[in-house]
Enzyme design. Sequence first.
Site, PDB file in Angstrom:
ATOM      1  N   GLN A  22      17.795 -57.619 -66.949  1.00 53.01           N
ATOM      2  CA  GLN A  22      16.482 -58.246 -67.022  1.00 53.01           C
ATOM      3  C   GLN A  22      16.516 -59.469 -67.939  1.00 53.01           C
ATOM      4  O   GLN A  22      17.179 -59.472 -68.967  1.00 53.01           O
ATOM      5  CB  GLN A  22      15.453 -57.230 -67.529  1.00 53.01           C
ATOM      6  CG  GLN A  22      14.030 -57.604 -67.222  1.00 53.01           C
ATOM      7  CD  GLN A  22      13.109 -56.394 -67.220  1.00 53.01           C
ATOM      8  OE1 GLN A  22      13.548 -55.267 -67.060  1.00 53.01           O
ATOM      9  NE2 GLN A  22      11.830 -56.624 -67.404  1.00 53.01           N
ATOM     10  N   SER A 101      22.564 -53.516 -69.238  1.00 53.56           N
ATOM     11  CA  SER A 101      21.275 -52.824 -69.208  1.00 53.56           C
ATOM     12  C   SER A 101      20.884 -52.460 -67.772  1.00 53.56           C
ATOM     13  O   SER A 101      21.554 -51.637 -67.139  1.00 53.56           O
ATOM     14  CB  SER A 101      20.205 -53.690 -69.890  1.00 53.56           C
ATOM     15  OG  SER A 101      19.000 -52.989 -70.034  1.00 53.56           O
ATOM     16  N   LEU A 102      19.839 -53.066 -67.230  1.00 54.11           N
ATOM     17  CA  LEU A 102      19.472 -52.836 -65.836  1.00 54.11           C
ATOM     18  C   LEU A 102      20.663 -53.042 -64.905  1.00 54.11           C
ATOM     19  O   LEU A 102      20.833 -52.329 -63.905  1.00 54.11           O
ATOM     20  CB  LEU A 102      18.335 -53.781 -65.439  1.00 54.11           C
ATOM     21  CG  LEU A 102      18.070 -53.912 -63.935  1.00 54.11           C
ATOM     22  CD1 LEU A 102      17.461 -52.633 -63.386  1.00 54.11           C
ATOM     23  CD2 LEU A 102      17.210 -55.119 -63.642  1.00 54.11           C
ATOM     24  N   ARG A 126      11.879 -46.681 -63.426  1.00 51.99           N
ATOM     25  CA  ARG A 126      12.310 -46.997 -64.794  1.00 51.99           C
ATOM     26  C   ARG A 126      11.421 -48.067 -65.406  1.00 51.99           C
ATOM     27  O   ARG A 126      10.992 -47.963 -66.562  1.00 51.99           O
ATOM     28  CB  ARG A 126      13.765 -47.471 -64.760  1.00 51.99           C
ATOM     29  CG  ARG A 126      14.394 -47.835 -66.100  1.00 51.99           C
ATOM     30  CD  ARG A 126      15.851 -48.221 -65.867  1.00 51.99           C
ATOM     31  NE  ARG A 126      16.587 -48.555 -67.078  1.00 51.99           N
ATOM     32  CZ  ARG A 126      16.786 -49.771 -67.544  1.00 51.99           C
ATOM     33  NH1 ARG A 126      16.269 -50.824 -66.893  1.00 51.99           N
ATOM     34  NH2 ARG A 126      17.503 -49.985 -68.648  1.00 51.99           N
ATOM     35  N   HIS A 212      15.581 -50.690 -75.295  1.00 52.08           N
ATOM     36  CA  HIS A 212      16.678 -50.157 -76.107  1.00 52.08           C
ATOM     37  C   HIS A 212      16.304 -49.974 -77.575  1.00 52.08           C
ATOM     38  O   HIS A 212      17.068 -50.328 -78.473  1.00 52.08           O
ATOM     39  CB  HIS A 212      17.919 -51.055 -75.972  1.00 52.08           C
ATOM     40  CG  HIS A 212      18.255 -51.360 -74.549  1.00 52.08           C
ATOM     41  ND1 HIS A 212      18.655 -50.393 -73.660  1.00 52.08           N
ATOM     42  CD2 HIS A 212      18.203 -52.519 -73.837  1.00 52.08           C
ATOM     43  CE1 HIS A 212      18.851 -50.942 -72.474  1.00 52.08           C
ATOM     44  NE2 HIS A 212      18.577 -52.222 -72.552  1.00 52.08           N
ATOM     45  N   GLN A 261      20.599 -44.716 -72.565  1.00 49.22           N
ATOM     46  CA  GLN A 261      20.642 -46.183 -72.582  1.00 49.22           C
ATOM     47  C   GLN A 261      19.280 -46.802 -72.864  1.00 49.22           C
ATOM     48  O   GLN A 261      19.174 -47.855 -73.494  1.00 49.22           O
ATOM     49  CB  GLN A 261      21.182 -46.690 -71.242  1.00 49.22           C
ATOM     50  CG  GLN A 261      21.402 -48.197 -71.160  1.00 49.22           C
ATOM     51  CD  GLN A 261      20.971 -48.772 -69.828  1.00 49.22           C
ATOM     52  OE1 GLN A 261      19.823 -48.615 -69.420  1.00 49.22           O
ATOM     53  NE2 GLN A 261      21.893 -49.425 -69.150  1.00 49.22           N
TER      54      GLN A 261
END
Length: 321
Positions: A22, A101-102, A126, A212, A261
């Site tokens: 993202q 991440s994503l 999510r 996060h 995560q």
Amino acid sequence: MASAPDMTIKQPLRIAIIFPGQGSQAVGMTSELAEIYPEIRATFAEASAALGEDLWAICQDEERLNQTQYTQPALLTASIAIWRILQDKLDKAPLYLAGHSLGEYSALCAAGVLSFADAIRLVHKRGQLMQEAVIGVDTAMAAVLGLEDHRVETLCEQATEHVDGAVVNAANFNSPGQVVVSGNAAGVTAVIDKVQNTGKKAIPLKVSVPSHCALMQPASSALAEALAAIKFDQAHIPVIQNRHARVETSTLGIKQALTEQLSEPVLWSQTMQELADKQINLLIECGNGNVLTNLAKRQAHPIVSYPVDKPARLDKLIEVL
């Protein structure tokens, strides 16, 4: 004066594919590729059918694209569409995959762990969970430049201890000298002030949710339930996951890493070091933009990286292969 790192590509090629997360979204992303490769629009149509939303139209609408529940499936779709094109260009499969991440979901989908339809619905969920976790909370993120990882972590701990109501964590270890912090506004502002007192920079980021950090723990718990309902298969290509910068081999380990995560930091710099240790000498950034390619240049052991989100960039890679 130190000499510049050797960025020539040694033979034979040892390739890893990296998928952005993202923040890499842009209105009209993949449009240039779509004019040449029908796989782009076909992949978006497939994703739209799975989601019940027209993701291609959303990618042309900045306001909707920047809503995290749409940003996440849109970016995953762009990455998988490009991955489908890229597979025909590669003579052999990459040795490793990784995603920021994503982007980890894109990597797992590309590896065959997740079906595309399940991945689309999962990242949409999510995004919703992340947004719901901070309803009514004034949140923030900031990029800290020029400080060692441990010093940024110390500043976050000091802010949490000494500022009333502060919540802030080191969220992304992106490259040496670049760490993103995440939390509520009080915590992030306190860290920004402390960073500026050292003479270094801290740049506030435009984000809708603080990824996060501890504020994401409710979303993490809810995501675990969603993950439990989804079938995971064995990976065709190893995926280095963000949680511990290592390959998880069991379904339980993969799901646990995805769950944690959300509220734990992305160890991207450590992931890049892991790839360097595995003698990877070519990275291909499979998704929109070139954020990860730029980060790769800043590593202690940089690896040549090519973005492939536009026809000219894809052609440049093909010349190397």
